[in-house]
Design an enzyme around this catalytic site. Structure first.
Site, PDB file in Angstrom:
ATOM      1  CG  HIS A  17      -1.910  -0.949   1.397  1.00 26.54           C
ATOM      2  ND1 HIS A  17      -2.324  -1.713   2.127  1.00 26.54           N
ATOM      3  CD2 HIS A  17      -2.999  -1.432   0.349  1.00 26.54           C
ATOM      4  CE1 HIS A  17      -3.342  -2.641   2.074  1.00 26.54           C
ATOM      5  NE2 HIS A  17      -3.791  -2.338   1.020  1.00 26.54           N
ATOM      6  CE  LYS A  41     -15.302  -7.208   4.882  1.00 25.65           C
ATOM      7  NZ  LYS A  41     -14.449  -7.279   3.483  1.00 25.65           N
ATOM      8  NE  ARG A  90      -2.854  -7.992  -4.437  1.00 27.60           N
ATOM      9  CZ  ARG A  90      -3.741  -8.236  -3.432  1.00 27.60           C
ATOM     10  NH1 ARG A  90      -3.252  -8.432  -2.198  1.00 27.60           N
ATOM     11  NH2 ARG A  90      -4.861  -8.217  -3.760  1.00 27.60           N
ATOM     12  CB  SER A 127      -4.866  -6.197   4.285  1.00 28.09           C
ATOM     13  OG  SER A 127      -4.396  -4.900   4.046  1.00 28.09           O
TER      14      SER A 127
END
Length: 161
Positions: A17, A41, A90, A127
């Site tokens: 990040h 969440k 990614r 993460s």
């Protein structure tokens, strides 16, 4: 002033990040690192903790601002004069998902999306993977900024042992 946003959950922020944030900050006058709020969440870190860590991580970058948002990202962009969304890629699967999002966001408001290839050193870092490894006691120190590692160690006493 040309503004971009680097959106995400940042639960927790990783070196991947940080790489994208730093690179975006070289391209835009101001970069807003925006933590998405999803009340349905439950994250590992509360929103305020994430904002606090991001402020510390980016404190040496004068053109980076930390904020949070709820709802559609393009609405946040419109309300804050943001012309671009900067995201890291990614993998090919990231590209497939991000391309759809970029096209939708452009259709909704004209906001452009800049998809940046991640530094290969962080191509496998997410993460969720960092949280999983940390919870099982694995060493993630080289994958996250120092403040994040400290906070992970406080949550997972076996971290790195």
């Amino acid at each position: 002033m040309r503004r971009a946003v680097c959106p995400g959950s940042y639960d927790p922020a990783t070196n991947g990040h940080l790489d994208i944030i730093e690179r975006a900050a070289q391209l835009f006058d101001e970069v807003v690192v925006a933590v998405g709020v999803n009340k349905s969440k439950k994250g590992l870190f509360e929103i305020e903790e994430r904002l606090e860590m991001l402020r510390e991580i980016t404190s040496k970058q004068p053109n980076v601002r930390i904020d949070s948002w709820e709802g559609l990202l393009v609405d946040y962009c419109r309300e804050n004069g943001i012309v671009a969304i900067a995201k890291g890629l990614r993998s090919v699967s990231d590209f497939d998902y991000e391309l759809q999002m970029a096209q939708m966001n452009r259709e909704l408001t004209g906001v452009e999306t800049l998809l940046m290839a991640n530094n290969p050193a962080y191509g496998f870092v997410s993460s969720s993977l960092v949280k999983e490894v940390a919870a099982l006691g694995g060493d993630v120190e080289n994958l996250v900024p120092p403040i994040v590692y400290e906070r992970l160690a406080a949550k997972f006493p076996k971290l790195g042992r």
